[in-house]
Motif scaffolding. Structure first.
Motif: not given
Length: 282
Positions: A150-171
């Protein structure tokens, strides 16, 4: 009459041979994996192709939290920093993208700074005060439970190369890049900044009493080779022991003494220690 191949025949491609090998129709993912492995054993796939196919099947089962760069190891810029403060950090890391944190809230990423966007500072004479927000790109956020396919699909769709990872509390839990995700399929992608390591052995003697070791050498193997008694209750590799002793990700050439052994970091990237030199502490 000739018994040779007719002009209309051609050698079977590897895909045709693989299709023939898989003609038994697998009933589940495990069946498919076993059939592909069997095809490799019979020489229908070369080892690299087999590894990539097997890794591709596993991507949907792995989550971002397994491959992300933890927050403690993130190289980030604060929004109130001046170029003279953060440029040395950017140059030393040799990365191309950097999360920018809010000046008053270190748990809020306000955007992504591209190193290439700062080149204009060299060419332009800016009379007004530098404002980092003028250079920011939107940040892309993903939950740490996101599966890698799913991450790779999102990278392709958004044309992004970096994502900020958040935990269940939004941190902020960490950061993940497209390269990190693709490496799970094709293996480590070395670039011009990566340190070349010896491929043949975990431990190599370079001088009497001096050794170069791979940081992912299993602790049991390390203990057997050097007669040490490091515990593997909390860590699997000697790199884990060293990082724990530093209580952070050390930089190249940093040294530390553990149980009468001196460890020098020879190579480390943004995620882990890669190579160490060790010798008895004087």
């Amino acid at each position: 009459m000739s018994e040779g191949r007719s002009s209309g025949d051609s050698p079977k491609s590897w895909l045709s041979r693989l299709t023939l090998a898989l003609s038994g129709e697998p009933q589940n993912r495990q069946d498919l994996a076993e059939m592909i492995h069997s095809a490799g054993d019979r020489g229908l796939l070369d080892p690299d192709a087999l590894r990539i196919i097997e890794a591709t099947l596993q991507v949907s089962e792995r989550q971002v939290r397994e491959i992300m760069i933890p927050r403690a190891q993130m190289i980030a810029v604060r929004a109130d920093m001046e170029p003279r403060d953060f440029l040395p950090l950017l140059i030393e890391s040799a990365h191309s993208r950097f999360p920018v944190l809010d000046a008053d809230n270190a748990d809020e990423v306000i955007g992504i700074l591209f190193a290439k966007d700062l080149l204009k500072l060299i060419l332009e004479e800016r009379n007004e005060r530098f404002t980092i927000k003028d250079f920011l790109r939107p940040a892309f956020f993903v939950p740490e439970s996101t599966h890698l396919d799913r991450l790779i699909k999102e990278f392709r769709a958004k044309k992004n190369h970096m994502a900020i990872v958040v935990n269940e509390y939004g941190g902020i839990a960490g950061v993940v890049t497209l390269e990190d995700a693709l490496e799970q399929i094709v293996g480590e992608i070395d670039d011009e900044h990566d340190f070349e390591e010896d491929e043949d052995a975990f431990i190599r003697e370079i001088a009497p009493g001096e050794f170069v070791i791979k940081a992912f050498t299993p602790i049991a193997d390390f203990n057997e080779h050097f007669g040490t008694r490091f515990s593997n209750d909390d860590f699997d590799t000697i790199g884990g022991i060293v990082m724990s002793a530093f209580e952070r990700l050390p930089e190249r050439d940093e040294k530390i003494v553990i149980d009468h052994w001196e460890f020098t970091v020879l190579a480390a990237d943004r995620r882990a220690i890669r190579q160490l030199k060790i010798q008895k502490a004087s």
